[in-house]
Motif scaffolding. Structure first.
Motif, PDB file in Angstrom:
ATOM      1  N   SER A 164       8.314  68.043 -84.046  1.00 38.15           N
ATOM      2  CA  SER A 164       7.637  68.250 -85.322  1.00 38.15           C
ATOM      3  C   SER A 164       8.365  69.347 -86.082  1.00 38.15           C
ATOM      4  O   SER A 164       9.242  70.029 -85.545  1.00 38.15           O
ATOM      5  CB  SER A 164       6.161  68.627 -85.115  1.00 38.15           C
TER       6      SER A 164
ATOM      7  N   CYS B  75       4.960  57.578 -85.217  1.00 38.46           N
ATOM      8  CA  CYS B  75       4.154  58.665 -85.771  1.00 38.46           C
ATOM      9  C   CYS B  75       2.736  58.149 -86.008  1.00 38.46           C
ATOM     10  O   CYS B  75       2.546  56.978 -86.368  1.00 38.46           O
ATOM     11  CB  CYS B  75       4.764  59.160 -87.085  1.00 38.46           C
ATOM     12  N   ARG B  76       1.747  58.981 -85.801  1.00 31.29           N
ATOM     13  CA  ARG B  76       0.343  58.632 -86.002  1.00 31.29           C
ATOM     14  C   ARG B  76      -0.045  57.392 -85.193  1.00 31.29           C
ATOM     15  O   ARG B  76      -0.784  56.528 -85.658  1.00 31.29           O
ATOM     16  CB  ARG B  76       0.043  58.426 -87.487  1.00 31.29           C
TER      17      ARG B  76
ATOM     18  N   MET C 152       6.220  63.543 -94.447  1.00 35.50           N
ATOM     19  CA  MET C 152       5.470  64.066 -93.301  1.00 35.50           C
ATOM     20  C   MET C 152       4.927  65.449 -93.599  1.00 35.50           C
ATOM     21  O   MET C 152       5.550  66.241 -94.324  1.00 35.50           O
ATOM     22  CB  MET C 152       6.363  64.133 -92.064  1.00 35.50           C
TER      23      MET C 152
ATOM     24  N   GLU D 241       3.527  67.613 -87.671  1.00 37.59           N
ATOM     25  CA  GLU D 241       3.159  66.227 -87.385  1.00 37.59           C
ATOM     26  C   GLU D 241       4.167  65.642 -86.395  1.00 37.59           C
ATOM     27  O   GLU D 241       5.313  65.383 -86.747  1.00 37.59           O
ATOM     28  CB  GLU D 241       3.155  65.414 -88.679  1.00 37.59           C
TER      29      GLU D 241
ATOM     30  N   HIS E 224       6.542  63.344 -84.195  1.00 41.66           N
ATOM     31  CA  HIS E 224       7.168  62.047 -84.445  1.00 41.66           C
ATOM     32  C   HIS E 224       8.497  61.972 -83.705  1.00 41.66           C
ATOM     33  O   HIS E 224       9.044  62.988 -83.272  1.00 41.66           O
ATOM     34  CB  HIS E 224       7.405  61.837 -85.941  1.00 41.66           C
TER      35      HIS E 224
ATOM     36  N   ARG F 240      -0.702  61.361 -97.280  1.00 33.78           N
ATOM     37  CA  ARG F 240      -1.534  60.379 -96.576  1.00 33.78           C
ATOM     38  C   ARG F 240      -0.699  59.177 -96.127  1.00 33.78           C
ATOM     39  O   ARG F 240      -0.876  58.670 -95.035  1.00 33.78           O
ATOM     40  CB  ARG F 240      -2.673  59.916 -97.482  1.00 33.78           C
TER      41      ARG F 240
ATOM     42  N   LEU G  99       2.853  57.520 -95.084  1.00 32.91           N
ATOM     43  CA  LEU G  99       4.124  57.980 -94.525  1.00 32.91           C
ATOM     44  C   LEU G  99       5.334  57.422 -95.244  1.00 32.91           C
ATOM     45  O   LEU G  99       6.329  58.133 -95.442  1.00 32.91           O
ATOM     46  CB  LEU G  99       4.206  57.598 -93.036  1.00 32.91           C
TER      47      LEU G  99
END
Length: 266
Positions: A31, A49-50, A64, A68, A70, A105, A107
Protein backbone atom coordinates in the motif's frame (compact mmCIF):
# COMPACT_ATOMS: atom_id res chain seq x y z
CA UNK A 1 13.85 -3.86 -20.77
CA UNK A 2 12.36 -1.85 -17.91
CA UNK A 3 12.54 1.94 -18.21
CA UNK A 4 10.99 3.10 -14.96
CA UNK A 5 11.60 6.58 -13.54
CA UNK A 6 10.59 8.21 -10.28
CA UNK A 7 10.35 12.00 -10.49
CA UNK A 8 10.44 14.25 -7.43
CA UNK A 9 11.68 17.67 -6.34
CA UNK A 10 13.00 18.53 -2.85
CA UNK A 11 11.04 21.78 -2.75
CA UNK A 12 7.77 19.89 -3.41
CA UNK A 13 7.65 17.36 -0.54
CA UNK A 14 5.09 14.59 -0.43
CA UNK A 15 4.61 14.57 -4.21
CA UNK A 16 6.13 12.02 -6.62
CA UNK A 17 5.46 10.97 -10.19
CA UNK A 18 6.28 7.43 -11.27
CA UNK A 19 6.70 6.79 -15.00
CA UNK A 20 6.41 3.02 -15.47
CA UNK A 21 7.52 1.25 -18.64
CA UNK A 22 8.13 -2.44 -18.07
CA UNK A 23 7.26 -6.01 -18.94
CA UNK A 24 6.84 -8.90 -16.54
CA UNK A 25 7.67 -7.10 -13.28
CA UNK A 26 5.09 -7.99 -10.59
CA UNK A 27 4.43 -5.93 -7.46
CA UNK A 28 3.53 -7.91 -4.34
CA UNK A 29 0.76 -6.87 -2.01
CA UNK A 30 1.52 -3.42 -0.65
CA UNK A 31 0.00 0.00 0.00
CA UNK A 32 1.01 3.67 -0.24
CA UNK A 33 0.78 6.44 2.34
CA UNK A 34 -0.55 8.68 -0.41
CA UNK A 35 -3.37 9.10 -2.90
CA UNK A 36 -2.38 7.41 -6.16
CA UNK A 37 -3.59 8.92 -9.45
CA UNK A 38 -2.55 7.01 -12.55
CA UNK A 39 -3.29 6.79 -16.27
CA UNK A 40 -2.63 3.71 -18.39
CA UNK A 41 -0.92 4.79 -21.62
CA UNK A 42 -0.06 1.50 -23.32
CA UNK A 43 -0.87 -2.17 -22.73
CA UNK A 44 -3.04 -3.62 -19.99
CA UNK A 45 -2.30 -3.39 -16.28
CA UNK A 46 -3.72 -5.68 -13.65
CA UNK A 47 -4.01 -5.87 -9.87
CA UNK A 48 -6.00 -7.25 -6.99
CA UNK A 49 -7.71 -4.75 -4.71
CA UNK A 50 -10.88 -4.61 -2.58
CA UNK A 51 -11.30 -8.35 -2.88
CA UNK A 52 -11.41 -8.47 -6.68
CA UNK A 53 -9.10 -8.77 -9.67
CA UNK A 54 -9.01 -5.78 -12.03
CA UNK A 55 -7.75 -5.30 -15.59
CA UNK A 56 -6.88 -1.78 -16.76
CA UNK A 57 -6.59 -1.22 -20.52
CA UNK A 58 -5.09 1.92 -22.02
CA UNK A 59 -7.42 4.87 -21.59
CA UNK A 60 -8.45 4.06 -18.03
CA UNK A 61 -7.39 5.62 -14.76
CA UNK A 62 -6.06 3.88 -11.67
CA UNK A 63 -7.21 5.65 -8.51
CA UNK A 64 -6.38 4.51 -4.98
CA UNK A 65 -6.75 5.91 -1.51
CA UNK A 66 -3.95 5.96 1.08
CA UNK A 67 -3.18 2.66 2.84
CA UNK A 68 -5.28 0.63 0.38
CA UNK A 69 -3.62 -2.81 -0.03
CA UNK A 70 -3.18 -4.05 -3.61
CA UNK A 71 -0.92 -6.02 -5.92
CA UNK A 72 0.24 -5.06 -9.41
CA UNK A 73 1.34 -6.69 -12.65
CA UNK A 74 1.31 -6.34 -16.43
CA UNK A 75 -1.32 -8.30 -18.33
CA UNK A 76 0.30 -7.47 -21.68
CA UNK A 77 3.86 -7.87 -23.03
CA UNK A 78 4.51 -4.21 -22.23
CA UNK A 79 2.83 -1.83 -19.80
CA UNK A 80 3.30 1.94 -19.75
CA UNK A 81 1.60 4.22 -17.24
CA UNK A 82 2.17 7.35 -15.15
CA UNK A 83 1.23 7.41 -11.47
CA UNK A 84 1.10 10.53 -9.32
CA UNK A 85 1.50 10.04 -5.55
CA UNK A 86 0.36 12.83 -3.20
CA UNK A 87 0.54 12.36 0.56
CA UNK A 88 -2.81 12.98 2.24
CA UNK A 89 -1.29 15.48 4.67
CA UNK A 90 -0.26 17.69 1.75
CA UNK A 91 -3.78 18.10 0.34
CA UNK A 92 -4.99 20.97 2.60
CA UNK A 93 -2.07 23.17 1.53
CA UNK A 94 -2.25 22.13 -2.12
CA UNK A 95 -6.01 22.38 -2.59
CA UNK A 96 -6.69 25.28 -0.25
CA UNK A 97 -10.12 23.95 0.68
CA UNK A 98 -11.97 23.70 3.99
CA UNK A 99 -13.69 20.51 2.78
CA UNK A 100 -11.22 17.97 1.44
CA UNK A 101 -11.84 14.98 -0.88
CA UNK A 102 -13.76 12.08 0.62
CA UNK A 103 -11.63 9.57 -1.31
CA UNK A 104 -11.92 7.57 -4.50
CA UNK A 105 -14.91 5.26 -4.76
CA UNK A 106 -14.28 3.86 -8.26
CA UNK A 107 -10.88 2.30 -8.88
CA UNK A 108 -10.74 2.32 -12.67
CA UNK A 109 -12.88 5.02 -14.28
CA UNK A 110 -12.48 5.82 -17.97
CA UNK A 111 -10.35 8.83 -18.86
CA UNK A 112 -11.37 11.35 -21.51
CA UNK A 113 -7.68 11.95 -22.13
CA UNK A 114 -7.44 15.08 -19.99
CA UNK A 115 -5.95 13.42 -16.92
CA UNK A 116 -3.40 11.49 -19.00
CA UNK A 117 -2.48 14.72 -20.81
CA UNK A 118 -2.17 16.53 -17.49
CA UNK A 119 0.13 13.84 -16.10
CA UNK A 120 2.25 14.06 -19.26
CA UNK A 121 2.65 17.81 -18.83
CA UNK A 122 3.41 17.27 -15.16
CA UNK A 123 6.15 14.74 -16.03
CA UNK A 124 7.71 17.24 -18.43
CA UNK A 125 7.72 19.99 -15.80
CA UNK A 126 9.18 17.63 -13.18
CA UNK A 127 12.13 17.04 -15.51
CA UNK A 128 12.56 20.72 -16.32
CA UNK A 129 12.26 21.76 -12.69
CA UNK A 130 10.44 25.03 -13.38
CA UNK A 131 8.52 25.58 -10.14
CA UNK A 132 5.80 27.88 -11.47
CA UNK A 133 4.76 25.54 -14.29
CA UNK A 134 5.14 22.37 -12.22
CA UNK A 135 3.04 23.63 -9.31
CA UNK A 136 0.38 24.97 -11.67
CA UNK A 137 0.08 21.68 -13.57
CA UNK A 138 -0.07 19.76 -10.28
CA UNK A 139 -2.96 21.84 -8.96
CA UNK A 140 -4.86 21.43 -12.23
CA UNK A 141 -4.52 17.63 -12.17
CA UNK A 142 -5.55 17.38 -8.51
CA UNK A 143 -8.54 19.66 -8.97
CA UNK A 144 -9.76 17.76 -12.03
CA UNK A 145 -9.38 14.28 -10.54
CA UNK A 146 -10.76 14.97 -7.07
CA UNK A 147 -13.76 16.93 -8.37
CA UNK A 148 -14.62 14.20 -10.87
CA UNK A 149 -13.81 11.13 -8.82
CA UNK A 150 -12.95 12.02 -5.22
CA UNK A 151 -15.94 13.83 -3.79
CA UNK A 152 -14.43 17.32 -3.94
CA UNK A 153 -16.90 20.09 -4.72
CA UNK A 154 -16.08 22.25 -7.71
CA UNK A 155 -14.73 25.62 -6.65
CA UNK A 156 -16.81 28.72 -7.20
CA UNK A 157 -15.55 30.89 -10.08
CA UNK A 158 -12.84 33.27 -8.97
CA UNK A 159 -13.87 36.87 -8.61
CA UNK A 160 -11.95 39.62 -10.34
CA UNK A 161 -9.21 40.85 -8.06
CA UNK A 162 -7.80 43.73 -10.07
CA UNK A 163 -5.23 45.03 -7.63
CA UNK A 164 -3.74 41.60 -6.94
CA UNK A 165 -3.63 40.39 -10.55
CA UNK A 166 -2.23 43.69 -11.82
CA UNK A 167 0.51 43.49 -9.18
CA UNK A 168 1.35 39.94 -10.23
CA UNK A 169 1.41 40.89 -13.90
CA UNK A 170 3.82 43.75 -13.16
CA UNK A 171 5.96 41.40 -11.07
CA UNK A 172 6.18 38.84 -13.89
CA UNK A 173 7.02 41.62 -16.35
CA UNK A 174 9.89 42.71 -14.11
CA UNK A 175 11.18 39.22 -13.24
CA UNK A 176 10.47 37.23 -16.42
CA UNK A 177 13.99 35.81 -16.71
CA UNK A 178 14.07 34.53 -13.11
CA UNK A 179 12.98 31.21 -11.62
CA UNK A 180 9.61 32.17 -10.12
CA UNK A 181 7.55 29.73 -8.05
CA UNK A 182 3.81 29.65 -7.48
CA UNK A 183 4.40 29.60 -3.73
CA UNK A 184 6.51 32.74 -4.07
CA UNK A 185 3.79 34.55 -6.03
CA UNK A 186 1.11 33.46 -3.57
CA UNK A 187 3.21 34.76 -0.69
CA UNK A 188 3.61 38.14 -2.33
CA UNK A 189 -0.14 38.74 -2.45
CA UNK A 190 -1.26 36.58 0.50
CA UNK A 191 -3.53 34.42 -1.61
CA UNK A 192 -3.76 30.65 -1.97
CA UNK A 193 -2.09 29.45 -5.20
CA UNK A 194 -5.38 28.05 -6.53
CA UNK A 195 -7.12 31.40 -6.08
CA UNK A 196 -4.16 33.17 -7.60
CA UNK A 197 -4.23 31.05 -10.77
CA UNK A 198 -7.99 31.37 -11.23
CA UNK A 199 -8.05 35.13 -10.65
CA UNK A 200 -5.09 35.70 -12.98
CA UNK A 201 -6.64 33.54 -15.71
CA UNK A 202 -9.91 35.44 -15.36
CA UNK A 203 -8.13 38.78 -15.70
CA UNK A 204 -5.66 37.96 -18.51
CA UNK A 205 -7.00 34.83 -20.17
CA UNK A 206 -4.01 32.64 -19.27
CA UNK A 207 -2.47 31.32 -16.01
CA UNK A 208 0.67 32.98 -14.62
CA UNK A 209 3.13 30.38 -15.98
CA UNK A 210 1.79 30.84 -19.53
CA UNK A 211 1.99 34.62 -19.17
CA UNK A 212 5.60 34.26 -18.04
CA UNK A 213 6.48 32.14 -21.10
CA UNK A 214 4.79 34.66 -23.40
CA UNK A 215 6.86 37.43 -21.86
CA UNK A 216 10.07 35.43 -22.36
CA UNK A 217 9.21 34.77 -25.99
CA UNK A 218 8.57 38.47 -26.55
CA UNK A 219 12.01 39.29 -25.15
CA UNK A 220 13.57 36.43 -27.14
CA UNK A 221 12.35 38.01 -30.38
CA UNK A 222 14.22 41.21 -29.51
CA UNK A 223 17.42 39.36 -28.60
CA UNK A 224 17.34 37.14 -31.68
CA UNK A 225 17.50 40.24 -33.87
CA UNK A 226 20.92 40.92 -32.36
CA UNK A 227 24.08 38.80 -32.39
CA UNK A 228 23.38 36.46 -29.45
CA UNK A 229 23.29 32.76 -30.42
CA UNK A 230 19.92 31.07 -29.75
CA UNK A 231 21.39 28.94 -26.95
CA UNK A 232 22.62 32.02 -25.10
CA UNK A 233 19.22 33.63 -25.57
CA UNK A 234 17.52 30.54 -24.19
CA UNK A 235 19.68 30.32 -21.06
CA UNK A 236 19.55 34.05 -20.39
CA UNK A 237 15.76 33.93 -20.34
CA UNK A 238 15.49 31.01 -17.94
CA UNK A 239 14.65 28.21 -20.36
CA UNK A 240 15.69 24.69 -19.36
CA UNK A 241 17.64 24.09 -22.59
CA UNK A 242 17.55 24.98 -26.28
CA UNK A 243 14.92 22.33 -27.05
CA UNK A 244 12.61 23.79 -24.40
CA UNK A 245 13.22 27.27 -25.80
CA UNK A 246 12.62 26.20 -29.38
CA UNK A 247 9.42 24.31 -28.53
CA UNK A 248 8.02 27.19 -26.48
CA UNK A 249 8.96 29.78 -29.10
CA UNK A 250 7.22 27.78 -31.84
CA UNK A 251 4.17 27.23 -29.64
CA UNK A 252 3.58 30.98 -29.42
CA UNK A 253 4.87 32.16 -32.81
CA UNK A 254 4.44 29.23 -35.20
CA UNK A 255 8.13 29.20 -36.14
CA UNK A 256 11.39 28.14 -34.48
CA UNK A 257 13.89 30.72 -33.18
CA UNK A 258 16.18 29.89 -36.11
CA UNK A 259 13.41 30.42 -38.65
CA UNK A 260 12.46 33.71 -37.01
CA UNK A 261 16.06 34.91 -37.05
CA UNK A 262 16.66 33.95 -40.68
CA UNK A 263 13.44 35.60 -41.85
CA UNK A 264 14.30 38.79 -39.98
CA UNK A 265 17.69 38.99 -41.70
CA UNK A 266 16.55 38.46 -45.29
Amino acid sequence: MDANRMLARPWLPGVELFHADFSGQPFGRHSHDAFAIGAILQGVGGYQCRGARHALPAGTLSLMNPEEPHTGHAESPRLVYRMLYVEEARLPALLGRKRLPTGFRELNPADDGQVAAGLARLATEFERGAALALESELLEVLERVFVRHGGLRAAAPAQRDGGVTAFLRDYLEAHYAEAVSLEQLAGLVQRHPRHLIEAFRRAYGVPPHTYLLQRRVREAKRLLLGDQPPLEVALSLGFYDQAHFSGTFKRFTGVTPGQFRRAART
